[in-house]
Design a protein around this motif. Structure first.
Motif, PDB file in Angstrom:
ATOM      1  N   ALA A  41       0.263   5.208  -0.398  1.00  0.00           N
ATOM      2  CA  ALA A  41       1.489   5.985  -0.585  1.00  0.00           C
ATOM      3  C   ALA A  41       2.467   5.670   0.544  1.00  0.00           C
ATOM      4  O   ALA A  41       3.110   6.551   1.105  1.00  0.00           O
ATOM      5  N   GLU A  42       2.530   4.399   0.888  1.00  0.00           N
ATOM      6  CA  GLU A  42       3.499   3.958   1.891  1.00  0.00           C
ATOM      7  C   GLU A  42       4.507   3.048   1.197  1.00  0.00           C
ATOM      8  O   GLU A  42       4.253   2.532   0.124  1.00  0.00           O
ATOM      9  N   ARG A  43       5.632   2.843   1.880  1.00  0.00           N
ATOM     10  CA  ARG A  43       6.620   1.954   1.304  1.00  0.00           C
ATOM     11  C   ARG A  43       6.156   0.507   1.369  1.00  0.00           C
ATOM     12  O   ARG A  43       5.590   0.080   2.377  1.00  0.00           O
ATOM     13  N   VAL A  44       6.435  -0.212   0.291  1.00  0.00           N
ATOM     14  CA  VAL A  44       6.006  -1.612   0.241  1.00  0.00           C
ATOM     15  C   VAL A  44       6.629  -2.393   1.390  1.00  0.00           C
ATOM     16  O   VAL A  44       5.969  -3.201   2.050  1.00  0.00           O
ATOM     17  N   GLY A  45       7.890  -2.120   1.646  1.00  0.00           N
ATOM     18  CA  GLY A  45       8.591  -2.830   2.712  1.00  0.00           C
ATOM     19  C   GLY A  45       7.909  -2.647   4.054  1.00  0.00           C
ATOM     20  O   GLY A  45       7.794  -3.589   4.846  1.00  0.00           O
ATOM     21  N   GLU A  46       7.432  -1.432   4.276  1.00  0.00           N
ATOM     22  CA  GLU A  46       6.767  -1.149   5.549  1.00  0.00           C
ATOM     23  C   GLU A  46       5.470  -1.936   5.660  1.00  0.00           C
ATOM     24  O   GLU A  46       5.112  -2.444   6.718  1.00  0.00           O
TER      25      GLU A  46
END
Ligand code: GDP
Ligand code: MG
Length: 831
Positions: free
Chosen positions: A265-270
């Motif tokens: 549940a983290e941003r893909v970009g991150e």
């Protein structure tokens, strides 16, 4: 209090962030950030976020005295940093990121230095000012006291009086709830000059009221703080999530970056950025190994749960249905029996459609399914399979779909080898049987003989005081059909078939093919749950999303419940008959399972292949020294046909010769097929398919024989004959011409008419025609019209244009090819 709260949050935040560069100064700086925010939003800045670094605990060191200008400038800088970060993300250039970080660091340092300087200055000013103030006040007090003493003689200046003096409470006695006010006052005084105190204060009060009192303001400040913190962290490239939810992240041996981000549940970009920081340049659509993924998961503060490859299937693990969720479902019936005993006729009689006439050779060639309703109101689902091949191959793939087997035995014939086979299959599968004694209209019908013969194979019908129901029927006259259906319904009732319609669907593929217009299409029999449009699923080694569902009547439906057969559109590839379809929650799951299965199948094939080539082949060669082998290649229009042919081929052979199917597949005959055939000296058998142009040329050059069939029997016969060295040169079908469709017109009264160019031979109106699309036969029939200009003609020769329309068939498209053939009647001799 509120000050302390603010402080705490800041402290926590600092502690939470991973030990990166920004963090080191975040302790010293965060407070400043917060102060500025407040000031910006509420105009009146907050005092207590006192810096530990600031020298004096006195109000003099209050950062809130900073001019408002700095805050804006800083915001600007941060916006810049944010934009820069975004750009970086897009470029995914780690180098630039690092540079930017350094720059941000430097900026930050500079800013802090400037602030510190300023603070010192301010403190100094403040001290000086306060000193002066104090002195003044003391002086005043002394004067006053002196005055009072002078006037009243007995009244000493009480210490308590001092705090009541203007300004005094702000300094020392400030109780927890009030320092805000006090600080604000101070700040206003300090920044704008002492003389305007009153005006400032009133402004502050108005604002306080406008924002709905202290409590509300707190909240909005907190929200603002959070917002700013997020923006700051984003700009700094840190994690955005602050109040972290630690997740158990299921980690297979390889995982897509986007899926990894999804599971955390983290941003893909991150995640991509974190990978870049580790020196891995990947995009979100790339797969990374579990070890790398594990580092990332830990870096993001989640928990790794390693799962083995096979565990990916766990998401479709069987869910036990509760008894109360189960609802009655229709039975699924397969009709089995010896060839020509009337399976197809019976199925058609039941469906009340006469497909038999249009079906080449009378062998069921396409697996289908349909539902009927009995007079008693029971719904029955019939599978229209090519005999036992599909039944067994489906069972071998783990899809047991059949609830009841109807064993067809011709009353004028006897129990034949395939009848026995069918009995064995049904017994092996533990499926109850109902015997349909067919062709009762025939004068030679002797149902009693059939019953007696069945007895020998341990099928004891009711008439013989057993428990297997038997019904005398005639597919031709319709005799006994209702009785048969009621017998099936009764058997179904005994079985108490139930399924839970309110769950993720599972079904079995009855037939699948690559449709030129619609892509891969699978006929699926839903077994449990309800398959809906839009559902994501995995089926065998394929996956997809249900684009459309089409029922047995050719109508589009939104969903299909248990025991309902439907055509499913929206697959990424063609599954095989017997493959199990499971609805999954996410596409990633479906894809992962499909990929896993594909790999597993590949590994298996590789292992099997190696064994065949090295040991098994030698072994076999030794064993079969005297046995000749006839290798063949089989290409068919649909999987069901291919499998039926392969099964039939495997049965051919005696002590001296045997047939070996080198390869079988679905679709047009290609150059690679020809290559394989040449290498092995094998002929290619095309069943309702043709060779494409390059394969044709290559076959001509290499002398590879390609034979075309549209009747399985003919194919089997020919191979039998070839195996015994008796293959005659006789041709059953003669291709007399080919025409290519150039345009399709709609003509009122006729329907669709193909504007064609005859490319080879002749087009003859009386001849049979086939419609080929991508070298696969998609229709076989007769011509309704053959026109040359406006006239109906009997023949059109090569090189000429003509108009053609099919009898009862409309799905014609430009670039389709029409094959014109004539059939010679050859009496078949069965062994
Ligand atoms: P399958 O190979 O088991 O599918 O058998 P078919 O349905 O193709 O039938 C084989 C032949 O038997 C066809 O010529 C049918 O017309 C014929 N046939 C099937 N059922 C009956 C029947 O009830 N009565 C008569 N007289 N002929 C039948
Ligand atoms: Mg048949």
């Amino acid at each position: 209090m509120s000050d302390n709260d603010g402080k705490k949050t800041l402290g926590l935040r600092g502690g939470n962030r991973p030990g990166n560069v920004k963090q080191s100064f975040s302790h010293g700086r965060t407070k400043n950030v917060v102060v500025e925010t407040k000031r910006k939003r509420v105009v009146v800045p907050k005092p207590g976020a006192a810096k530990p670094g600031a020298a004096s605990g006195k109000i003099a060191g209050d950062p809130s005295r900073r001019p408002a200008g700095i805050s804006d400038a800083e915001m600007e800088r941060r916006m810049k940093a944010l934009q820069a970060a975004k750009a970086r993300e897009a470029e995914e250039a780690a180098k630039r990121e690092a540079e930017e970080k350094k720059r941000a660091e430097a900026r930050e340092r500079r800013r802090q230095e400037a602030e510190a300087k300023e603070r010192e200055q301010r403190e100094a000013e403040e001290k000086a000012r306060k000193k002066a103030e104090d002195e003044e006040r003391k002086k005043k007090e002394v004067e006053e006291a002196a005055k009072r003493a002078a006037a009243e003689a007995a009244a000493p200046a009480p210490a308590a009086a001092a705090p009541q003096g203007r300004g005094a409470p702000n300094h020392k006695a400030a109780p927890a709830p009030t320092p805000r006010k006090a600080d604000r006052e101070r700040e206003q005084r300090n920044t704008r000059g002492k003389g305007r105190d009153d005006g400032r204060r009133s402004g502050k009060l108005t604002l306080g009221q406008a924002t709905g009192g202290e409590g509300n303001r707190h909240r909005s400040m907190a929200a603002m703080k959070r917002k700013q913190e997020r923006a700051r962290q984003k700009a700094m490239g840190g994690t955005v999530e602050r109040e972290k939810v630690v997740r158990d992240v299921q980690l297979p041996e390889a995982i897509l970056v986007s899926e990894l981000a999804n599971r955390m549940a983290e941003r893909v970009g991150e995640v991509v950025k974190a990978l870049m920081n580790m020196g891995m340049m990947v995009t979100q659509n790339q797969t990374i190994d579990a070890d790398t993924a594990e580092l990332i998961i830990e870096e993001f503060g989640h928990k790794v749960v390693r799962v083995s490859d096979a565990d990916v299937e766990d998401v479709i693990a069987e869910v036990e249905d509760k008894e109360e969720d189960l609802k009655p479902r229709p039975p699924v019936i397969t009709i089995m029996g010896h060839v020509d005993h009337g399976k197809t006729s019976l199925l058609d009689a039941i469906r009340d459609a006469r497909v038999v006439a249009g079906e080449a050779g009378g062998i069921t060639q396409h697996i289908g399914a349909y539902q009927v309703k009995t007079e008693g109101g029971a719904v029955l689902s019939f599978l229209d399979t090519p005999g036992h091949a599909a039944f067994t191959s489906m069972r071998s793939r783990g899809a047991q779909v059949t609830d009841i087997v109807v064993l067809v035995v011709a009353a004028d014939d006897s129990v034949m080898p395939q009848t026995i086979e069918a009995i064995n299959h049904a017994k092996a599968a533990g499926v109850p049987m109902i015997v349909a004694i067919n062709k009762m209209d025939r004068p030679a019908a002797d149902p009693q003989k059939v019953r007696a013969e069945l007895l020998q194979h341990e099928v004891i019908v009711e008439a013989m005081s057993g428990d297997v129901q038997d019904v005398e029927v005639s597919a031709h006259t319709g005799q006994g059909l209702d009785e048969l259906l009621e017998a099936i319904a009764l058997q179904a009732e005994i079985l108490e078939l139930k399924a839970n319609p309110d769950r993720a669907a599972q079904g079995a593929v009855i037939e699948a093919q690559l449709d030129v217009g619609r892509g891969p299409v699978a006929t699926v029999l839903v077994q449990t749950g309800t398959l809906k449009q839009g559902d994501i699923f995995v089926v065998g080694e394929q996956y997809g999303k249900v684009r459309a569902l089409i029922n047995d009547k050719g109508d589009r439906v939104k969903e299909a419940g248990p025991s309902v057969p439907v055509e499913v559109l929206g697959l990424n590839g063609t599954p095989e008959a017997g493959d199990v379809l499971n609805v999954t929650e996410t596409e990633a799951q479906a894809r992962e399972i499909a990929a896993y299965r594909e790999q597993a199948a590949k590994d298996k094939r590789a292992a099997a292949g190696a064994a065949t080539t090295l040991e098994q082949l030698m072994q076999k060669a030794k064993e079969d020294e005297n046995v000749a082998e006839l290798p063949i290649l089989v290409k068919a229009d649909v999987q069901g046909s291919a499998e039926a042919i392969v099964q039939a081929m495997e049965k051919i052979g005696n002590g001296e010769v045997r047939v070996r199917v080198l390869h079988h597949g679905v679709g047009a005959i290609t150059e690679s097929d020809v290559g394989l055939a040449e290498a092995s000296g094998a002929p290619i058998m095309g069943f309702n398919v043709r060779a494409n142009a390059s394969a044709r040329n290559s076959a001509n050059q290499k002398g590879v024989e390609i034979r075309y069939y549209s009747v399985i029997y003919d194919l089997v016969d020919d191979v039998k004959a070839a195996a015994s060295g008796l293959l005659s040169a006789e041709i059953r079908e003669k291709f007399i011409g080919y025409a290519e469709i150039k345009e399709v017109f709609k003509v009122t009264g006729i329907g669709k008419v193909a504007g064609c160019l005859v490319t080879e031979g002749v087009a003859r109106r009386s001849a049979g025609v086939r419609l080929l699309r991508d070298n696969v036969v998609i229709h076989e029939g007769t011509l309704k019209t053959l026109k040359r200009f406006k006239d109906e003609v009997a023949e059109v020769i090569s090189g000429q244009e003509c108009g053609m329309a099919f009898e009862n068939y409309d799905d014609i498209r430009p670039a389709d090819v029409i094959e014109i053939f004539e059939r010679e009647e050859i009496t078949r001799t069965l062994d």
